[in-house]
Enzyme design. Structure first.
Site, PDB file in Angstrom:
ATOM      1  CB  SER A 295      -0.946  -0.046   1.198  1.00  0.00           C
ATOM      2  OG  SER A 295      -1.897   0.990   1.144  1.00  0.00           O
ATOM      3  CG  ASP A 306       7.161   4.607 -11.753  1.00  0.00           C
ATOM      4  OD1 ASP A 306       7.779   3.525 -11.778  1.00  0.00           O
ATOM      5  OD2 ASP A 306       5.923   4.688 -11.839  1.00  0.00           O
ATOM      6  CE  LYS A 320      -4.940  -2.114   0.826  1.00  0.00           C
ATOM      7  NZ  LYS A 320      -5.167  -0.735   0.355  1.00  0.00           N
TER       8      LYS A 320
END
Length: 530
Positions: A295, A306, A320
């Protein structure tokens, strides 16, 4: 749907029930204005409450209905009653009201591990090793009282007083303390120290309301000690508040950089972007993950990865990628309903696959990864080509659809943590023998090792402690299958015991200072070049 007509029908049903006009064999056929699912549910509940052969708990009936509906959805939509909701919120809200002790249960007796520094118990003189045996003259020791019931008696509103009966080693008669309850901080940050010259280490176990403040306080301290690189350990961190993850990610990213965005059927896309005021934008960072990082942990790791801002080390995270909205109900209970997916800056949804209504299969995912070799060999992990995207600056390939895949994979060493060790842990044999050892030797250990540094350098786990664990295991029919398993178990067991002794004598920071020197993921992070 005609609401007035539906309500008249419900009223008629109630009158018929009260006057006896409905017999046991009568069929209920009411026109409630169409095929409204809500009316159908209301009639069913009313019929069960008023006609069922035995009395029913109407509140429990409603709770079961809510749980039943949510169980057919995704694995993370859930319901908690008022008591469960309060208990669930406390670790994330950052504090609770109580007496301020860390404790463990030794058989059926509460033993104080550490009083909270500056907390109400420490102020009145309660010390580590004390046994709390009565609360307001009611016995809590020797009566097989549930841990939750003991905590309920110790906690209470700030300013209220509680009378504690305490047995202390070396004192012949019980002691009595009147403790005034207060707000007790619950820290999500479990360790922060200089793990190597110029390398800071920070670990927190969840993302709570105060995690960002705790994190920045730790960063200030480590910067003052010469930190030029940070290891951010999110292993076993199951997540928490999305906003806290966004605050922490913001510290590392440039102005306008996407951190995460959410999108759902009824919830419009919402983007969280860096403000450009982060103090750590130039600090090299390594993020540690394992299969239990989930999460909010994945939001931070995904943003770092990224944007090619740091290196991710460890094993593929939990996966998740669903956002829950808490919906508070009138009695204090809460429904946490999945309303959106979240996406990393490159557009990845890292939610792992699931079948609606099949929670058991979802919960067995980690075990499947182990069986398939995914925790021990990177080549055993396969992603569909359709899930391929690229990082935003260096255009490296990364994948969605099942957690964050680290840049540097560290296999789980299944040879060290043996079946024998796992069984000893599962039966609480290790923790119970450890508690007895520390309880019997606390004063001597603190006298012998004035500082943690001295303890770390010189302390050796005594063979008597190891033998007590093996002996108790034999009594409970837990034994190594052969000499090879025993020889593989003992070194790792001793390292684990040393770290746990450090925790009980000092705290979690010292636990990780010991344990991290045996953690393969941490050790890998120390040798990579950012």
């Amino acid at each position: 749907m005609n609401i007035d007509k539906g309500m008249r029908a419900l009223t008629l049903l109630v009158v018929m029930m009260m006057t006896g006009a409905l017999t046991a064999g009568a069929q209920i056929r009411l026109n409630l204005g169409g095929d409204s699912p809500l009316r159908k549910l209301q009639v069913a509940e009313m019929a069960i409450t008023n006609l069922y052969v035995d009395s029913v708990d109407e509140a429990r009936l409603a709770e079961d209905a809510i749980r039943g509906m949510l169980e057919k959805l995704d694995p993370h939509s859930s319901y908690t009653n008022a008591r469960e909701t309060k208990a669930m919120r406390e670790p994330l809200q950052g504090d609770f009201e109580g007496i301020g002790v860390q404790f463990n249960m030794l058989e059926d007796t509460l033993v104080v591990i550490q009083p909270i520094l500056g907390g109400p118990s420490e102020k009145v003189g309660i010390i580590a090793g004390d046994r709390i045996v009565t609360v307001n003259d009611t016995a809590i020791a020797g009566v097989k009282m549930e841990r939750s019931e003991i905590m309920k008696r110790l906690r209470g509103k700030k300013g209220t007083k509680v009378r504690l009966g305490v047995v202390r080693r070396g004192v012949s008669s019980p002691l009595t303390f009147i403790v005034k309850r207060d707000r007790i901080p619950v820290l999500s940050l479990t360790a922060a120290y200089m793990i190597r010259p110029e390398v800071g280490y920070v670990r927190f176990e969840n993302f709570g309301a105060k995690t960002y403040d705790e994190f920045m306080h730790a960063v200030d301290s480590l910067s003052g000690q010469g930190m030029r690189r940070l290891i951010l350990d999110l292993q076993d961190n199951g997540g928490g508040y999305l906003e806290s993850a966004v605050q922490i990610a913001n510290e590392f990213l440039d102005d306008g950089d996407m951190i995460v965005y959410t999108d759902g059927r009824a919830v419009r896309r919402y983007e969280y972007r860096a403000r450009g005021d982060g103090r750590l934008r130039q600090l090299p960072v390594t993020v540690l993950l394992n299969e239990y990082s989930a999460s909010a942990s994945e939001i931070v790791a995904g943003a770092i990865q990224d944007h090619d801002r740091g290196t991710i080390v460890g094993r593929r995270s939990f996966g998740k990628g669903l956002v829950q909205r808490p919906i508070e109900l009138p009695d204090g209970s809460e429904m946490r309903l999945t309303v959106a997916h979240y996406y990393t800056p490159s557009g990845r949804c890292i939610q792992k696959p699931y079948t609606k209504g099949d929670l058991k299969d979802y919960q067995q995912d980690i075990e499947r990864r182990l069986r398939h070799g995914e925790l021990t060999c990177r080549d055993s992990i396969h992603f569909a080509d359709s899930l391929l995207v690229y990082t935003l600056k260096r255009h490296r390939p990364v994948y969605g659809g099942g957690g964050i895949m680290p840049d540097e994979f560290v296999p789980l060493d299944t040879m060290r943590y043996t079946r024998y060790h796992r069984q000893l842990n599962a039966k609480s044999i290790i923790i119970n023998q450890l508690l007895r050892y520390v309880d019997n030797n606390r004063k001597q250990l603190k006298k012998q090792y004035k500082t943690f540094d001295e303890f770390e350098q010189k302390y050796q786990v005594p063979e008597t402690l190891v033998e007590s664990i093996r002996t108790e295991g034999t009594k409970q029919k837990i034994q190594p299958k052969d000499d090879d398993e025993l020889s593989r178990t003992l070194p790792y067991l001793r390292k684990s015991l040393k770290a746990q002794v450090a925790r009980d004598l000092w705290g979690t920071n010292e636990f990780f200072r010991c344990w991290n020197e045996n953690d393969d993921i941490v050790l890998k992070a120390l040798v990579i070049d950012n």
